[in-house]
Design a protein around this motif. Structure first.
Motif, PDB file in Angstrom:
ATOM      1  N   ASP A 108      29.329  56.513  32.210  1.00  0.00           N
ATOM      2  CA  ASP A 108      28.154  56.877  33.244  1.00  0.00           C
ATOM      3  C   ASP A 108      28.119  58.597  33.493  1.00  0.00           C
ATOM      4  OD1 ASP A 108      27.439  54.131  34.300  1.00  0.00           O
ATOM      5  OD2 ASP A 108      29.694  54.332  34.254  1.00  0.00           O
ATOM      6  N   ILE A 109      29.386  59.124  33.211  1.00  0.00           N
ATOM      7  CA  ILE A 109      29.572  60.680  33.368  1.00  0.00           C
ATOM      8  C   ILE A 109      30.472  61.320  32.466  1.00  0.00           C
ATOM      9  CG2 ILE A 109      30.445  62.291  35.323  1.00  0.00           C
ATOM     10  CD1 ILE A 109      30.419  59.571  37.171  1.00  0.00           C
ATOM     11  N   LEU A 110      29.887  62.413  31.914  1.00  0.00           N
ATOM     12  CA  LEU A 110      30.589  63.091  30.971  1.00  0.00           C
ATOM     13  C   LEU A 110      30.586  64.682  31.894  1.00  0.00           C
ATOM     14  CD1 LEU A 110      31.628  64.288  28.178  1.00  0.00           C
ATOM     15  CD2 LEU A 110      29.298  64.486  27.530  1.00  0.00           C
ATOM     16  N   VAL A 111      31.669  65.337  31.699  1.00  0.00           N
ATOM     17  CA  VAL A 111      31.775  66.578  32.390  1.00  0.00           C
ATOM     18  C   VAL A 111      32.494  67.411  31.318  1.00  0.00           C
ATOM     19  CG1 VAL A 111      32.725  68.087  34.060  1.00  0.00           C
ATOM     20  CG2 VAL A 111      32.289  65.681  34.642  1.00  0.00           C
ATOM     21  N   ASN A 112      31.246  68.443  30.748  1.00  0.00           N
ATOM     22  CA  ASN A 112      32.013  69.186  29.646  1.00  0.00           C
ATOM     23  C   ASN A 112      32.674  70.663  30.214  1.00  0.00           C
ATOM     24  OD1 ASN A 112      31.033  68.009  27.256  1.00  0.00           O
ATOM     25  ND2 ASN A 112      29.114  68.081  28.014  1.00  0.00           N
ATOM     26  N   ASN A 113      34.110  70.441  30.481  1.00  0.00           N
ATOM     27  CA  ASN A 113      34.603  71.544  31.159  1.00  0.00           C
ATOM     28  C   ASN A 113      35.744  72.408  30.238  1.00  0.00           C
ATOM     29  OD1 ASN A 113      36.328  72.437  33.815  1.00  0.00           O
ATOM     30  ND2 ASN A 113      37.790  71.745  32.252  1.00  0.00           N
ATOM     31  N   ALA A 114      35.906  71.887  29.222  1.00  0.00           N
ATOM     32  CA  ALA A 114      37.083  72.580  28.643  1.00  0.00           C
ATOM     33  C   ALA A 114      36.392  73.581  27.751  1.00  0.00           C
ATOM     34  CB  ALA A 114      37.499  71.700  27.226  1.00  0.00           C
ATOM     35  N   LEU A 155      18.429  69.894  27.035  1.00  0.00           N
ATOM     36  CA  LEU A 155      18.921  68.497  26.864  1.00  0.00           C
ATOM     37  C   LEU A 155      18.233  67.634  28.068  1.00  0.00           C
ATOM     38  CD1 LEU A 155      20.801  66.480  25.522  1.00  0.00           C
ATOM     39  CD2 LEU A 155      22.693  67.115  26.883  1.00  0.00           C
ATOM     40  N   ALA A 156      18.255  68.381  29.377  1.00  0.00           N
ATOM     41  CA  ALA A 156      17.746  67.747  30.574  1.00  0.00           C
ATOM     42  C   ALA A 156      16.225  67.066  30.109  1.00  0.00           C
ATOM     43  CB  ALA A 156      17.557  68.438  31.658  1.00  0.00           C
ATOM     44  N   GLY A 157      15.482  67.955  29.630  1.00  0.00           N
ATOM     45  CA  GLY A 157      14.250  67.569  29.254  1.00  0.00           C
ATOM     46  C   GLY A 157      14.267  66.466  28.045  1.00  0.00           C
ATOM     47  N   GLU A 158      15.126  66.656  27.063  1.00  0.00           N
ATOM     48  CA  GLU A 158      14.905  65.589  25.932  1.00  0.00           C
ATOM     49  C   GLU A 158      15.557  64.419  26.312  1.00  0.00           C
ATOM     50  OE1 GLU A 158      16.499  65.658  21.442  1.00  0.00           O
ATOM     51  OE2 GLU A 158      15.801  67.301  22.293  1.00  0.00           O
ATOM     52  N   ILE A 159      16.483  64.062  27.363  1.00  0.00           N
ATOM     53  CA  ILE A 159      16.770  62.591  27.422  1.00  0.00           C
ATOM     54  C   ILE A 159      16.309  62.293  29.007  1.00  0.00           C
ATOM     55  CG2 ILE A 159      18.844  62.794  25.972  1.00  0.00           C
ATOM     56  CD1 ILE A 159      20.629  63.415  28.425  1.00  0.00           C
ATOM     57  N   GLY A 160      15.624  62.973  29.640  1.00  0.00           N
ATOM     58  CA  GLY A 160      15.346  62.728  31.187  1.00  0.00           C
ATOM     59  C   GLY A 160      14.543  61.110  31.304  1.00  0.00           C
ATOM     60  N   GLY A 161      14.032  60.973  29.987  1.00  0.00           N
ATOM     61  CA  GLY A 161      13.239  59.526  30.184  1.00  0.00           C
ATOM     62  C   GLY A 161      14.107  58.501  30.354  1.00  0.00           C
ATOM     63  N   ARG A 162      15.514  58.597  30.156  1.00  0.00           N
ATOM     64  CA  ARG A 162      16.507  57.612  30.246  1.00  0.00           C
ATOM     65  C   ARG A 162      17.120  57.606  31.634  1.00  0.00           C
ATOM     66  NH1 ARG A 162      20.923  57.141  26.022  1.00  0.00           N
ATOM     67  NH2 ARG A 162      21.732  55.653  27.366  1.00  0.00           N
ATOM     68  N   GLY A 163      16.541  58.638  32.463  1.00  0.00           N
ATOM     69  CA  GLY A 163      17.151  58.673  33.721  1.00  0.00           C
ATOM     70  C   GLY A 163      18.509  59.538  33.750  1.00  0.00           C
ATOM     71  N   ILE A 164      18.896  60.111  32.658  1.00  0.00           N
ATOM     72  CA  ILE A 164      20.070  60.829  32.733  1.00  0.00           C
ATOM     73  C   ILE A 164      19.651  62.225  33.161  1.00  0.00           C
ATOM     74  CG2 ILE A 164      22.029  61.506  31.063  1.00  0.00           C
ATOM     75  CD1 ILE A 164      21.364  59.274  29.269  1.00  0.00           C
ATOM     76  N   GLY A 203      22.756  57.825  33.579  1.00  0.00           N
ATOM     77  CA  GLY A 203      24.221  58.833  33.849  1.00  0.00           C
ATOM     78  C   GLY A 203      23.874  60.111  34.028  1.00  0.00           C
ATOM     79  N   ARG A 204      25.244  60.951  34.054  1.00  0.00           N
ATOM     80  CA  ARG A 204      25.069  62.245  34.326  1.00  0.00           C
ATOM     81  C   ARG A 204      26.019  63.044  33.242  1.00  0.00           C
ATOM     82  NH1 ARG A 204      22.191  60.341  37.523  1.00  0.00           N
ATOM     83  NH2 ARG A 204      22.287  60.195  39.857  1.00  0.00           N
ATOM     84  N   ILE A 205      25.281  64.205  32.878  1.00  0.00           N
ATOM     85  CA  ILE A 205      26.102  65.203  32.194  1.00  0.00           C
ATOM     86  C   ILE A 205      26.179  66.395  32.789  1.00  0.00           C
ATOM     87  CG2 ILE A 205      25.933  66.627  29.800  1.00  0.00           C
ATOM     88  CD1 ILE A 205      24.587  64.237  28.418  1.00  0.00           C
ATOM     89  N   ILE A 206      27.433  66.969  33.110  1.00  0.00           N
ATOM     90  CA  ILE A 206      27.728  68.217  33.855  1.00  0.00           C
ATOM     91  C   ILE A 206      28.185  68.992  33.075  1.00  0.00           C
ATOM     92  CG2 ILE A 206      28.534  69.141  35.902  1.00  0.00           C
ATOM     93  CD1 ILE A 206      28.447  66.071  37.194  1.00  0.00           C
ATOM     94  N   ASN A 207      27.673  70.386  32.735  1.00  0.00           N
ATOM     95  CA  ASN A 207      28.269  71.230  31.869  1.00  0.00           C
ATOM     96  C   ASN A 207      29.069  72.514  32.901  1.00  0.00           C
ATOM     97  OD1 ASN A 207      27.536  70.095  29.545  1.00  0.00           O
ATOM     98  ND2 ASN A 207      25.517  70.990  30.052  1.00  0.00           N
ATOM     99  N   PRO A 255      25.005  57.853  23.000  1.00  0.00           N
ATOM    100  CA  PRO A 255      24.602  56.422  22.729  1.00  0.00           C
ATOM    101  C   PRO A 255      25.464  55.343  23.337  1.00  0.00           C
ATOM    102  CG  PRO A 255      24.734  57.275  20.343  1.00  0.00           C
ATOM    103  CD  PRO A 255      25.073  58.348  21.564  1.00  0.00           C
ATOM    104  N   TYR A 256      26.677  56.066  23.951  1.00  0.00           N
ATOM    105  CA  TYR A 256      27.554  55.305  24.958  1.00  0.00           C
ATOM    106  C   TYR A 256      27.160  55.265  26.565  1.00  0.00           C
ATOM    107  CZ  TYR A 256      30.475  54.797  20.862  1.00  0.00           C
ATOM    108  OH  TYR A 256      31.144  54.573  19.513  1.00  0.00           O
ATOM    109  N   MET A 257      26.119  56.295  26.697  1.00  0.00           N
ATOM    110  CA  MET A 257      25.903  56.544  28.063  1.00  0.00           C
ATOM    111  C   MET A 257      25.048  55.667  28.708  1.00  0.00           C
ATOM    112  SD  MET A 257      25.323  60.221  29.948  1.00  0.00           S
ATOM    113  CE  MET A 257      27.069  60.697  29.708  1.00  0.00           C
ATOM    114  N   ASN A 258      25.147  55.015  29.970  1.00  0.00           N
ATOM    115  CA  ASN A 258      24.595  54.076  30.549  1.00  0.00           C
ATOM    116  C   ASN A 258      23.005  55.069  31.025  1.00  0.00           C
ATOM    117  OD1 ASN A 258      25.488  51.661  30.532  1.00  0.00           O
ATOM    118  ND2 ASN A 258      27.178  52.531  32.148  1.00  0.00           N
TER     119      ASN A 258
END
Length: 247
Positions: free
Chosen positions: A84-90, A166-175, A132-136, A126-129
């Motif tokens: 549900d959540i991916l945090v790209n922190n590294a 990316l927000a624009g590209e996948i916003g249709g999925r509510g991510i 979901g959330r992606i946070i960079n 593909p694994y994200m519901n």
């Protein structure tokens, strides 16, 4: 009710520093956390702290983000069907002037700070519901010139542009896809932050006269990961105490 109960969250670079604090906070909010780092002993330390606090560690993933197949490696090792959540922190931040940056260092920074963010997000999508959330993680050093950070901050410019597109590209999925730009954060890894000189320099640059703590970043991540932030996407949020806004 905890805000993230039952959610699955993966945080890269969560063996120590800000990443570890983010993982602990999301776990305390009820998320099942997947910890990622290069060094397994750091992952185990973070996992033990989370479990001791009552949180749930779903999995530890040890991998090297300088590997060009890092995204594939992580997805192959996942033991969950959905996240549900991916945090790209590294990330890495060697301090070198423009003239001192050689191709080896440049390539390492691009691989870890840029390529990995792009392809981990792509491979995990593909694994994200839906919803979901992606946070960079970006950097508030974009507001100023800091000697030795030309490569690091230039790559963070990519991260912010990537976040918006990316927000624009996948916003249709509510991510939602957002980025946080931390200011100077005292993680305990740099003793200069706690010296009289360090404190004076840092506070002189900030509107808010208190040192940055890792909890300020993990608070912001927890908010962006929650349902309360469901209509925020493509945002670059400075969490920096008003860096460069001091009179």
């Amino acid at each position: 009710m905890k805000n993230l109960t039952g959610k699955v969250a993966m945080i890269t670079g969560s063996g120590r520093g800000i990443g570890a604090h983010i993982a602990k906070r999301l776990a305390l909010e009820g998320a099942y956390v997947i910890l990622h780092d290069l060094e397994i002993h750091l992952l185990e330390e973070t996992a033990n702290e989370i479990r001791a606090a009552g949180g749930i560690v779903q999995q530890l993933i040890q991998s090297d983000l300088s590997d060009h197949d890092a995204g594939d490696t992580i997805t192959q090792r996942l033991n969950v069907e959905k996240i549900d959540i991916l945090v790209n922190n590294a990330g890495i931040a060697p301090v070198r002037s423009f003239q001192e940056v050689d191709q080896s260092m440049f390539n390492a920074m691009v691989d870890i700070n840029m390529r990995a963010v792009f392809f981990i997000s792509q491979k995990l999508l593909p694994y994200m519901n839906d919803g979901g959330r992606i946070i960079n993680i970006s950097s508030s050093l974009k507001k100023t010139y800091a000697p030795g950070f030309i490569t690091y901050v230039s790559i963070k410019g990519f991260i912010e542009a990537f976040t918006k597109y990316l927000a624009g590209e996948i916003g249709g999925r509510g991510i939602t896809v957002n980025a946080i730009s931390p200011g100077a954060i005292n993680t305990g890894l740099n003793p200069w932050f706690e010296t009289e000189e360090g404190i004076k320099v840092l506070l002189n640059d900030q509107a808010l006269k208190k040192l940055g703590q890792p909890s300020y970043i993990s608070d912001a991540v927890a908010f962006l990961a929650s349902e309360q932030a469901s209509w925020i996407s493509g945002a670059i949020i400075d969490v920096d105490g008003g860096f460069k806004l001091a009179p």
